[in-house]
Design a protein around this motif. Structure first.
Motif, short mmCIF file in Angstrom:
data_model
loop_
_atom_site.label_atom_id
_atom_site.label_comp_id
_atom_site.label_asym_id
_atom_site.label_seq_id
_atom_site.Cartn_x
_atom_site.Cartn_y
_atom_site.Cartn_z
N LEU A 462 24.94 10.76 55.27
CA LEU A 462 25.35 9.73 54.30
C LEU A 462 25.57 8.45 55.09
O LEU A 462 26.52 8.33 55.85
CB LEU A 462 26.63 10.16 53.59
N VAL A 464 26.04 4.40 54.94
CA VAL A 464 26.36 3.24 54.11
C VAL A 464 26.22 2.00 54.99
O VAL A 464 26.94 1.84 55.97
CB VAL A 464 27.79 3.34 53.54
N THR A 486 29.58 0.75 47.05
CA THR A 486 29.79 1.87 46.12
C THR A 486 28.45 2.32 45.54
O THR A 486 28.22 3.53 45.36
CB THR A 486 30.76 1.47 45.00
N GLN A 488 25.56 2.22 46.97
CA GLN A 488 24.84 3.01 47.97
C GLN A 488 25.35 4.45 47.99
O GLN A 488 24.56 5.41 48.04
CB GLN A 488 25.02 2.39 49.35
N VAL A 489 26.66 4.61 47.95
CA VAL A 489 27.22 5.96 47.94
C VAL A 489 26.82 6.68 46.66
O VAL A 489 26.47 7.87 46.66
CB VAL A 489 28.75 5.91 48.09
N LEU A 719 32.53 7.07 43.87
CA LEU A 719 32.19 7.48 45.23
C LEU A 719 31.94 8.98 45.31
O LEU A 719 31.42 9.47 46.33
CB LEU A 719 33.31 7.10 46.19
N HIS A 746 33.46 13.51 55.91
CA HIS A 746 33.15 12.74 54.71
C HIS A 746 34.05 11.52 54.60
O HIS A 746 33.61 10.45 54.16
CB HIS A 746 33.28 13.61 53.46
N LEU A 750 32.73 7.39 54.53
CA LEU A 750 33.10 6.40 53.52
C LEU A 750 33.85 5.21 54.13
O LEU A 750 34.37 4.37 53.39
CB LEU A 750 33.97 7.06 52.44
#
Length: 765
Positions: A462, A464, A486, A488-489, A719, A746, A750
């Motif tokens: 993931l 960002v 947000t 993108q997530v 998210l 995770h 973020l």
């Protein structure tokens, strides 16, 4: 103190703590705790040396068989079994274990005292041979069968943990394994173990190992003192009474202290339970005095004891700190019933307890206890759904049938086998063989049930990236940055929601997830239940003039990796201030774990608010779990919660700081690693629908309450969730380490979004 160590759940293994059937496992989670008083049998003998039939009139040592004690065993096991089945009105049925402990102390001490008073010592080989013959074959059978069924029915990750419980239980140290789990806050909401009821067999076996040495030691001391005085040693019980009284006093003091400070250890360990066994021993040593009671007095005493037991079963409950002083009720009741039975009384309670149907239940009590708990836990796993009350009673009946078969096919044949009864060495060899088989079974099944690993295609990280600058003057650049990040997530979340297989490169792995936690949970930055104050937990750039304070319970602490990374990038000074199950909101709070008003939380809140007022950080980030229930004294998103949120935000704003309140993460409604281990090809089975995982109305109400206090609110739902579902894997990241806390990986992924949220809040400072 313990908020109550009630026995384990009678329903589905995955039941929530709000399910009235759930009474088990030391289960702790932010805002939810089920203290579990998993009660075990004290497995005392039908006669004092454990070798006679139920109807024997006397033992070789001349001890008269006590049919009323056999009936008392029935009272104890019925209380425990019906409590586990969730029968209304028996919220204190867990006290059956205390009855068993007192009875066991009475019978074993009586036998040892007769040996030492007639021979000057204890026949240890015969004693341990009888214990091995009596206890181990049935215990080993249930261990092995339960291990096989658990390995077949339970999710792989849970099965492996349960098999560890089986091995510890086979070695009779399971009580300390459960105590250790109970003191680990982030071992939280793990489902109860089918072997958890073996904790008290561990206490019993440890008692059997130590008690003879205590009696022999007292005998040696008596002889030594007699030789020094130049007199012959007498057969007086008084020295042994004094020794047991000292043991009881010391153990009771430990029990009181640990019930308040270390509830799991108070509940599960021998040092905190020995006083109950000693109480029974004191009755055995004072039996001549009990026999001299007038018949009428003995009857009154016995019925009063039974009344205390009924009172304990019906008036105690899950919120009762236990054992502590509350255990005096069943212990005293049992002492009075046993003591009164020493005196013949036509109207005594012993006549009722000696009725044939009641004694029949007492005879099967050991096997019934051992079977009922795994049956109650594993039948729902077999059927694929939880059981209602009638289903749980059906499971109890099934376990009773298994107990009767076990009594006649295993327990009695082994116990009364002439070749074993005549040879202590053969009895001990049998016990060692049974233990070895049980341990090896657990080890073999661990090999046969390997650590589950995803076999889907490797997934991408993931990632960002930085948001593009916004040139439109009418759009706040901070808002635009948060929205872009947000989005993108959200794209990654949407892609992952459509991917059913668990990726082969899942991070952390399912096996590693339980240990995946930020350092603040182990370095003292997150205070435990009984701790107050707050150490200097600083990260980022300590000398920076921009201070960010992260404050709250464990759901604040789980965001520490992201904010720590942001602080390093933006050259902020980050201070982390956390305490488990303690939101900063100014609400009266009760701790289910401690079983009382959570004064430590209230004190910590005051200390943190004073510190924030003194230090005056530029930004205060406030986060807390949204899983608090009525057992804490308040409910989520209610008027009291929202009003308190507004007041606290306004008070924090008065320090001159900007205030950012982080909204909740979705509630996955399962222990995610365990769930995924059973659904490696369909992760969506563990991903709850958005309306189930997120209380949208509550989030909106919190946002309004935060704004009313002058703070900013971050709704984090996008998210984690699509419009329909909240996947528990995003990219290659496992989202949850348990059933409510984010994995470290995770949270770190973020970081860009969290950084943007913090910068937006700081921009208003």
């Amino acid at each position: 103190m313990l908020a109550h160590a009630a026995a384990g759940p009678a329903g589905d293994l995955g039941s929530r703590a709000s399910d009235p059937a759930v009474r088990g496992g030391w289960t702790f989670g932010e805002g939810r705790l089920v203290g579990v008083n998993t009660v075990a049998t004290a497995v005392h003998e039908r006669r004092f040396d454990g070798d006679s039939s139920a109807d024997a009139a006397a033992t070789r040592s001349g001890s008269t068989f006590r049919p009323d004690i056999e009936g008392l065993r029935a009272v104890a096991v019925v209380a425990v079994v019906l409590f586990h089945a969730g029968v209304p009105g028996l919220d204190g049925g867990y006290v059956g274990v205390d009855i068993f402990f007192v009875v066991s102390g009475f019978l074993i001490t009586g036998m040892l005292w007769r040996d030492v008073s007639t021979t000057g010592t204890v026949g240890l080989a015969r004693f341990y041979g009888a214990r091995a013959r009596r206890l181990l074959p049935v215990a080993g059978l249930v261990l092995v069968v339960t291990a096989f069924v658990s390995a077949l029915l339970l999710p792989p990750l849970q099965a492996r943990d349960v098999l560890g419980d089986e091995i510890a239980s086979a070695l009779y140290v399971g009580n300390y394994r459960f105590a250790l789990h109970g003191t680990d806050y982030l071992a939280a909401d793990a489902p109860p173990s089918p072997f958890q009821h073996y904790w008290s067999l561990g206490v019993e076996e440890q008692f059997y190992l130590l008690w003879p040495g205590l009696i022999v030691g007292a005998a040696v001391l008596v002889r030594h003192l007699a030789r020094r005085r130049g007199t012959a040693a007498t057969a007086s019980a008084m020295p042994y009474v004094l020794v047991l009284a000292l043991v009881a006093a010391a153990s009771f003091a430990v029990s009181l202290a640990w019930t308040d400070t270390l509830p799991p250890w108070a509940f599960f360990s021998l040092p905190s339970r020995a006083w109950e066994l000693a109480a029974g021993g004191l009755v055995a040593l004072s039996a001549p005095g009990w026999r001299r009671l007038p018949s009428t007095v003995a009857a009154v005493v016995g019925w009063a004891g039974l009344a205390l037991l009924v009172l304990a079963c019906t008036r105690l409950g899950e919120t009762t700190p236990y054992p502590g002083t509350a255990a005096l009720l069943p212990v005293l009741g049992t002492v009075l019933v046993i003591g009164s039975g020493c005196a013949a009384s036509r109207l005594g309670v012993g006549r009722g307890l000696s009725l044939s149907p009641i004694r029949a239940v007492g005879r099967v009590s050991y096997s019934w206890y051992l079977w009922h708990w795994p049956v109650l836990l594993l039948v729902p796993a077999l059927l694929g759904h939880s059981l209602d009350l009638s289903g749980r009673l059906g499971a109890v009946a099934l376990s009773a049938g298994l107990a009767v078969l076990t009594l006649h096919l295993v327990e009695n044949p082994v116990r009364f086998a002439a070749r074993l009864r005549d040879s202590a060495s053969r009895s001990l060899a049998l016990g060692a063989a049974v233990t070895a088989v049980a341990v090896c079974t657990g080890l073999v099944l661990l090999v046969a049930r390997p650590v589950p690993v995803g076999h889907g295609a490797a997934a991408a990280d993931l990632t960002v990236t930085a948001a593009s600058p916004v040139a439109t003057p009418s759009v706040d650049p901070h808002d635009a940055e948060v929205q872009q990040l947000t989005a993108q997530v959200q794209t990654a979340v949407t892609q992952s929601a459509a991917t059913p297989e668990v990726p082969s490169n899942l991070s952390p792995s399912l096996a590693d997830a339980p240990a995946d936690k930020p350092g603040v949970f182990v370095n003292g930055c997150v205070r435990s239940w009984l701790e107050v104050g707050q150490s200097e937990c600083v990260s980022g750039e300590p000398a920076s003039t921009t201070t960010v304070a992260l404050v709250g319970d464990s759901h604040a602490a789980m965001w520490d990796p992201a904010l720590e990374s942001a602080a390093e990038q933006r050259h902020w000074r980050l201070e982390t201030m956390g305490k488990v199950t303690c939101p900063l909101l100014d609400l009266p709070i009760t701790s289910p774990y401690l079983g009382r008003e959570y004064t430590e939380c209230e004190q910590w809140r005051g200390q943190i608010l004073e510190r924030l007022q003194a230090e005056r950080p530029q930004l205060i980030v406030l986060s807390m779990s949204r899983r608090y229930g009525g057992d804490f004294g308040f409910t989520m998103y209610g008027p009291a919660w929202l009003d308190s949120l507004t007041r606290v935000v306004a008070r924090l704003r008065a320090t001159g700081a900007a205030v950012l309140v982080l909204g909740p993460v979705p509630d996955p409604h399962s222990t995610v690693p365990t769930c995924l281990s059973a659904h490696l090809d369909d992760a969506t089975a563990c991903s709850p629908p958005r309306p189930v995982a997120v209380n949208a109305a509550g989030v909106a109400a919190e946002a309004a309450a935060t704004a009313a206090g002058g703070g900013q609110y971050a709704d984090l739902t996008d998210l984690f969730c699509t419009a329909d579902r909240c996947p528990v894997i995003v990219g290659r990241n496992l989202v949850f380490r348990d059933d409510n806390h984010l994995t470290l990986e995770h949270a770190l992924a973020l970081t860009p979004v969290v950084t943007a949220l913090a910068e937006r809040a700081l921009a208003t400072h």
